[in-house]
Design a protein around this motif. Structure first.
Motif, PDB file in Angstrom:
ATOM      1  N   LEU A 265      10.378   7.468   8.606  1.00  9.75           N
ATOM      2  CA  LEU A 265       9.220   6.793   8.013  1.00  9.75           C
ATOM      3  C   LEU A 265       9.238   6.933   6.498  1.00  9.75           C
ATOM      4  N   HIS A 266       9.561   8.115   6.024  1.00  8.42           N
ATOM      5  CA  HIS A 266       9.635   8.337   4.573  1.00  8.42           C
ATOM      6  C   HIS A 266      10.715   7.462   3.940  1.00  8.42           C
ATOM      7  N   GLU A 267      11.802   7.278   4.635  1.00 12.81           N
ATOM      8  CA  GLU A 267      12.915   6.523   4.060  1.00 12.81           C
ATOM      9  C   GLU A 267      12.696   5.003   4.125  1.00 12.81           C
ATOM     10  N   HIS A 268      12.132   4.508   5.226  1.00 14.04           N
ATOM     11  CA  HIS A 268      12.082   3.062   5.457  1.00 14.04           C
ATOM     12  C   HIS A 268      10.756   2.418   5.055  1.00 14.04           C
ATOM     13  N   LEU A 269       9.688   3.195   4.940  1.00 18.76           N
ATOM     14  CA  LEU A 269       8.384   2.619   4.625  1.00 18.76           C
ATOM     15  C   LEU A 269       7.933   2.919   3.200  1.00 18.76           C
ATOM     16  N   ARG A 270       8.816   3.558   2.413  1.00 19.45           N
ATOM     17  CA  ARG A 270       8.429   3.922   1.047  1.00 19.45           C
ATOM     18  C   ARG A 270       8.398   2.687   0.155  1.00 19.45           C
ATOM     19  N   ARG A 271       7.316   2.571  -0.613  1.00 23.74           N
ATOM     20  CA  ARG A 271       7.119   1.464  -1.546  1.00 23.74           C
ATOM     21  C   ARG A 271       7.530   1.898  -2.947  1.00 23.74           C
ATOM     22  N   PRO A 272       7.596   0.940  -3.896  1.00 24.40           N
ATOM     23  CA  PRO A 272       7.997   1.299  -5.267  1.00 24.40           C
ATOM     24  C   PRO A 272       7.115   2.366  -5.915  1.00 24.40           C
ATOM     25  N   ASP A 273       5.846   2.431  -5.499  1.00 26.61           N
ATOM     26  CA  ASP A 273       4.953   3.435  -6.081  1.00 26.61           C
ATOM     27  C   ASP A 273       5.073   4.790  -5.402  1.00 26.61           C
ATOM     28  N   GLY A 274       5.984   4.908  -4.426  1.00 23.24           N
ATOM     29  CA  GLY A 274       6.204   6.175  -3.751  1.00 23.24           C
ATOM     30  C   GLY A 274       5.386   6.373  -2.494  1.00 23.24           C
ATOM     31  N   ARG A 275       4.412   5.526  -2.238  1.00 20.30           N
ATOM     32  CA  ARG A 275       3.580   5.637  -1.041  1.00 20.30           C
ATOM     33  C   ARG A 275       4.219   4.887   0.129  1.00 20.30           C
ATOM     34  N   LEU A 276       3.824   5.253   1.335  1.00 17.84           N
ATOM     35  CA  LEU A 276       4.326   4.583   2.532  1.00 17.84           C
ATOM     36  C   LEU A 276       3.361   3.474   2.912  1.00 17.84           C
ATOM     37  N   GLY A 277       3.906   2.300   3.242  1.00 19.34           N
ATOM     38  CA  GLY A 277       3.041   1.165   3.516  1.00 19.34           C
ATOM     39  C   GLY A 277       3.307   0.508   4.856  1.00 19.34           C
ATOM     40  N   LEU A 278       2.235  -0.050   5.444  1.00 25.85           N
ATOM     41  CA  LEU A 278       2.320  -0.819   6.676  1.00 25.85           C
ATOM     42  C   LEU A 278       1.529  -2.113   6.514  1.00 25.85           C
ATOM     43  N   THR A 279       2.062  -3.185   7.083  1.00 26.45           N
ATOM     44  CA  THR A 279       1.370  -4.467   7.083  1.00 26.45           C
ATOM     45  C   THR A 279       0.493  -4.585   8.320  1.00 26.45           C
ATOM     46  N   LEU A 280      -0.712  -5.097   8.127  1.00 24.06           N
ATOM     47  CA  LEU A 280      -1.595  -5.407   9.236  1.00 24.06           C
ATOM     48  C   LEU A 280      -1.974  -6.880   9.138  1.00 24.06           C
ATOM     49  N   GLU A 281      -1.912  -7.570  10.259  1.00 25.87           N
ATOM     50  CA  GLU A 281      -2.428  -8.926  10.330  1.00 25.87           C
ATOM     51  C   GLU A 281      -3.747  -8.883  11.092  1.00 25.87           C
ATOM     52  N   VAL A 282      -4.814  -9.354  10.472  1.00 25.94           N
ATOM     53  CA  VAL A 282      -6.128  -9.374  11.110  1.00 25.94           C
ATOM     54  C   VAL A 282      -6.474 -10.821  11.450  1.00 25.94           C
ATOM     55  N   VAL A 283      -6.840 -11.045  12.702  1.00 24.97           N
ATOM     56  CA  VAL A 283      -7.187 -12.379  13.189  1.00 24.97           C
ATOM     57  C   VAL A 283      -8.692 -12.445  13.423  1.00 24.97           C
ATOM     58  N   TYR A 284      -9.306 -13.530  12.973  1.00 22.62           N
ATOM     59  CA  TYR A 284     -10.738 -13.743  13.139  1.00 22.62           C
ATOM     60  C   TYR A 284     -10.964 -15.012  13.959  1.00 22.62           C
ATOM     61  N   GLY A 285     -11.977 -14.992  14.829  1.00 25.82           N
ATOM     62  CA  GLY A 285     -12.277 -16.152  15.650  1.00 25.82           C
ATOM     63  C   GLY A 285     -13.759 -16.464  15.667  1.00 25.82           C
ATOM     64  N   HIS A 286     -14.081 -17.745  15.769  1.00 26.36           N
ATOM     65  CA  HIS A 286     -15.468 -18.210  15.837  1.00 26.36           C
ATOM     66  C   HIS A 286     -15.500 -19.438  16.729  1.00 26.36           C
ATOM     67  N   ALA A 287     -16.474 -19.523  17.629  1.00 29.43           N
ATOM     68  CA  ALA A 287     -16.612 -20.692  18.494  1.00 29.43           C
ATOM     69  C   ALA A 287     -18.047 -20.762  19.005  1.00 29.43           C
ATOM     70  N   ILE A 288     -18.431 -21.934  19.513  1.00 30.75           N
ATOM     71  CA  ILE A 288     -19.794 -22.185  19.972  1.00 30.75           C
ATOM     72  C   ILE A 288     -19.780 -22.517  21.459  1.00 30.75           C
ATOM     73  N   LYS A 289     -20.819 -22.088  22.148  1.00 27.34           N
ATOM     74  CA  LYS A 289     -20.989 -22.494  23.546  1.00 27.34           C
ATOM     75  C   LYS A 289     -21.703 -23.843  23.550  1.00 27.34           C
ATOM     76  N   PRO A 290     -21.030 -24.889  24.011  1.00 25.85           N
ATOM     77  CA  PRO A 290     -21.612 -26.234  23.913  1.00 25.85           C
ATOM     78  C   PRO A 290     -22.570 -26.549  25.053  1.00 25.85           C
ATOM     79  N   GLU A 291     -23.204 -27.703  24.961  1.00 24.46           N
ATOM     80  CA  GLU A 291     -24.021 -28.210  26.055  1.00 24.46           C
ATOM     81  C   GLU A 291     -23.147 -28.410  27.288  1.00 24.46           C
TER      82      GLU A 291
END
Length: 318
Positions: A265-291
């Motif tokens: 993890l230290h070797e493969h996730l290290r960023r230029p600033d020296g911290r370890l980083g992970l990407t998160l994708e957040v999905v949002y949903g909205h819908a209506i109950k119709p007639e």
């Protein structure tokens, strides 16, 4: 995240990237013991609540689905201060945490006569409370729930039943790019699967439409979180859940393997600033109950309630 371990419709042979029911249940019971809800869930809830500003519907009743882990009741209550909140926890352990939270927030001052109010927290449907609105709720709020559902079509149908006509659902969860760096690392090291296969937002929109919702709107964003070291990274990730993939490594890992993983993890996730980083994708949903719409068939049956709604909404004759 709801638990669907008792659902007989779930397949016995799960794909490797699918969540395993027993593992999901075990992780949820563990999360119920956390001292507080995860920071990430509260942050996603804040972002989801910002989308409420563009919605004109003003619900008088709303359902906080999987509320304790969702950690965003304050955001919704500040938007709809007059609406009554109902808490629906699919897991008994989470229901107990929500009851404790509700009772702490509604504790009567010492000088008032003793009275223990009933927390509006339920784990069954229909809701066993005479105050539940006969027409259904105006909003179903489900923050950070989508990625933990074992039976997504069944979950959406449950939400559809709870909502009244014209009510809407707001939901969020993790998308397929979440932990992509971690999956690449595990693949390179031959370690199997570190996560489940998170569902794409377009598939979520299709599933909502099939459940009977109208005009589903899906959105997503990428977040990058960083940590000073691998131990801190893993500690926070454990507050989000654990590896529940059906095809994950079977059995216990050794201390030697853990030390090797920390180094990787230290070797493969290290960023230029020296911290370890992970990407998160957040999905949002909205819908209506119709007639409701009556299906066209040789014989069509329509309930009296649905017929009244259709008559009220029928356009005037020219």
């Amino acid at each position: 995240m709801p638990s669907d371990t008792a659902n007989p419709s779930l397949p016995t042979a799960l794909p490797a990237v699918a969540p395993h029911p027993a593992s999901v249940d075990r992780q949820l019971r563990r999360l119920a013991t956390l001292p507080e809800a995860p920071w990430l869930h509260a942050e996603v809830g804040r972002r989801l609540a910002e989308k409420l500003q563009a919605i004109r519907i003003e619900p008088t009743h709303w359902v906080d689905w999987s509320a304790w882990l969702g950690a965003a009741q304050g955001e919704v209550q500040s938007r709809y201060p007059q609406a009554r909140r109902w808490v629906y926890e699919p897991l008994p352990d989470m229901a107990e945490r929500s009851r404790q939270q509700w009772q702490a927030a509604h504790a009567a001052p010492w000088w008032k006569p003793w009275h223990k109010a009933q927390a509006p927290v339920f784990s069954q449907w229909p809701v066993p409370d005479a105050a539940w609105p006969a027409e259904g709720a105006g909003l179903l709020w489900a923050n950070m729930t989508l990625h933990g559902a074992l039976d997504l079509p069944g979950l959406f149908k449950a939400w559809h039943r709870m909502l009244g006509v014209g009510g809407f659902v707001m939901c969020s969860g993790l998308g397929p790019d979440t932990g992509r760096e971690l999956r690449a690392l595990y693949q390179a090291m031959g370690w199997g699967l570190p996560t489940i296969d998170f569902i794409d937002m377009h598939d979520l929109g299709d599933a909502m439409a099939k459940a009977g919702f109208a005009d589903p709107v899906m959105d997503m964003e990428h977040l990058t979180l960083t940590w000073p070291d691998a131990e801190t990274l893993l500690a926070e990730c454990r507050t989000w859940g654990g590896n529940v993939a059906a095809g994950r490594h079977a059995g216990w890992r050794t201390p030697r393997w853990r030390a090797r993983m920390l180094q990787a993890l230290h070797e493969h996730l290290r960023r230029p600033d020296g911290r370890l980083g992970l990407t998160l994708e957040v999905v949002y949903g909205h819908a209506i109950k119709p007639e409701p719409r009556a299906a066209v068939a040789a014989e069509t049956r329509v309930s009296m309630d649905d017929m009244r709604r259709m008559v009220r909404k029928a356009p005037p004759r020219p």
